[in-house]
Design a protein around this motif. Structure first.
Motif, PDB file in Angstrom:
ATOM      1  N   THR A 163      18.296 -80.720  59.619  1.00 46.31           N
ATOM      2  CA  THR A 163      17.286 -81.681  59.188  1.00 46.31           C
ATOM      3  C   THR A 163      17.908 -83.006  58.755  1.00 46.31           C
ATOM      4  OG1 THR A 163      15.877 -79.862  58.439  1.00 46.31           O
ATOM      5  CG2 THR A 163      15.372 -82.049  57.591  1.00 46.31           C
ATOM      6  N   VAL A 164      18.968 -82.920  57.958  1.00 42.11           N
ATOM      7  CA  VAL A 164      19.623 -84.131  57.454  1.00 42.11           C
ATOM      8  C   VAL A 164      20.187 -84.970  58.593  1.00 42.11           C
ATOM      9  CG1 VAL A 164      21.583 -84.991  56.097  1.00 42.11           C
ATOM     10  CG2 VAL A 164      20.135 -83.157  55.185  1.00 42.11           C
ATOM     11  N   VAL A 165      20.820 -84.311  59.557  1.00 41.13           N
ATOM     12  CA  VAL A 165      21.401 -85.038  60.691  1.00 41.13           C
ATOM     13  C   VAL A 165      20.317 -85.758  61.488  1.00 41.13           C
ATOM     14  CG1 VAL A 165      22.658 -84.800  62.875  1.00 41.13           C
ATOM     15  CG2 VAL A 165      23.420 -83.540  60.857  1.00 41.13           C
ATOM     16  N   LEU A 166      19.187 -85.093  61.690  1.00 42.62           N
ATOM     17  CA  LEU A 166      18.075 -85.735  62.403  1.00 42.62           C
ATOM     18  C   LEU A 166      17.514 -86.913  61.605  1.00 42.62           C
ATOM     19  CD1 LEU A 166      16.037 -82.718  63.868  1.00 42.62           C
ATOM     20  CD2 LEU A 166      17.569 -84.271  65.088  1.00 42.62           C
ATOM     21  N   LEU A 167      17.393 -86.746  60.286  1.00 45.10           N
ATOM     22  CA  LEU A 167      16.880 -87.823  59.443  1.00 45.10           C
ATOM     23  C   LEU A 167      17.810 -89.028  59.413  1.00 45.10           C
ATOM     24  CD1 LEU A 167      15.441 -85.787  56.422  1.00 45.10           C
ATOM     25  CD2 LEU A 167      14.166 -86.928  58.250  1.00 45.10           C
ATOM     26  N   LEU A 168      19.086 -88.778  59.664  1.00 45.50           N
ATOM     27  CA  LEU A 168      20.059 -89.869  59.732  1.00 45.50           C
ATOM     28  C   LEU A 168      19.979 -90.636  61.051  1.00 45.50           C
ATOM     29  CD1 LEU A 168      23.205 -88.191  58.092  1.00 45.50           C
ATOM     30  CD2 LEU A 168      21.737 -89.965  57.101  1.00 45.50           C
ATOM     31  N   GLY A 169      19.136 -90.136  61.964  1.00 44.62           N
ATOM     32  CA  GLY A 169      18.942 -90.821  63.230  1.00 44.62           C
ATOM     33  C   GLY A 169      19.937 -90.456  64.309  1.00 44.62           C
ATOM     34  N   LEU A 170      20.711 -89.399  64.084  1.00 45.60           N
ATOM     35  CA  LEU A 170      21.689 -88.968  65.090  1.00 45.60           C
ATOM     36  C   LEU A 170      20.994 -88.126  66.153  1.00 45.60           C
ATOM     37  CD1 LEU A 170      24.662 -88.092  62.715  1.00 45.60           C
ATOM     38  CD2 LEU A 170      24.263 -90.216  63.978  1.00 45.60           C
TER      39      LEU A 170
END
Length: 203
Positions: A163-170
């Motif tokens: 989730t965090v990686v997706l929220l970072l836009g990666l």
């Protein structure tokens, strides 16, 4: 049958979990059919529960490849079982790989179905850990998920990382790799450094 990154890791995870189930079945002296059932339940049990809860047809009922992978796993295990059983970390290795990859598959499939992040995280845990619970019940062992050993919690951490990686836009692939690596790191760390959850008791 189109191959995607998610489908490839799904197949690898299926093989890894099937081997782990077949190996434990062999320790209980199951026959070939029994070992196949345990391997299939380990590999497909979590995903079956996930699909039912998401309102989908269980994946293995429409794609024969999962039965074939389990069959291949048992055919491979038969001639190499002595070698596999002698390696003490084999069970842990296959189980950790399957756990990590299935967490990714469960998370991504739930997101693709339009569900929110928290549902995807729960389905990721179910996809990764529920097959092992079914396996342990079939071989009459206390499910690993209920012991102090870090198991399902590793899936939760993997889902959070996803989730965090997706929220970072990666990219999605970056999130999938990060999720899988974090699950494996958690499992290896738990065994290496004896990470455990507190015990709930009456005292």
């Amino acid at each position: 049958m189109e191959l995607t990154f998610v489908s490839i890791i799904d197949y690898i995870g299926t093989f890894a979990f099937a081997i782990s189930g077949i190996r434990l079945a062999s320790e209980k002296n199951f026959d070939l059919f029994g070992a196949f059932i345990v391997g299939m339940a380990t590999a497909c049990g979590g995903g079956t529960l996930r699909d039912i809860m998401l309102g989908m047809n269980p994946f293995w009922m429409t794609q024969w490849v999962y039965l074939a992978i389990t069959g291949f796993a048992i055919l491979l295990y038969i001639p190499f079982h002595k070698f596999i059983n002698k390696i003490g970390t084999t069970m842990f290795l296959f189980d950790s790989i399957g756990l990590a990859l299935f967490t990714v598959v469960g998370f991504q499939k739930t997101m693709d179905a339009g569900f929110p992040f928290w549902t995807a995280n729960i389905m990721g845990v179910m996809t990764g850990a529920a097959g092992g619970v079914i396996r342990d019940i079939l071989i009459n062992e206390e499910p690993l998920i209920f012991r102090r050993d870090i198991y399902a919690l590793a899936c939760v951490v993997g889902g959070i990382v996803y989730t965090v990686v997706l929220l970072l836009g990666l990219s999605t692939i970056t999130a999938q790799i990060a999720c899988a690596v974090s699950v494996i790191v958690m499992r290896v760390g738990a065994i290496t450094y004896h990470w455990q959850l507190p015990i709930l008791n009456e005292d």
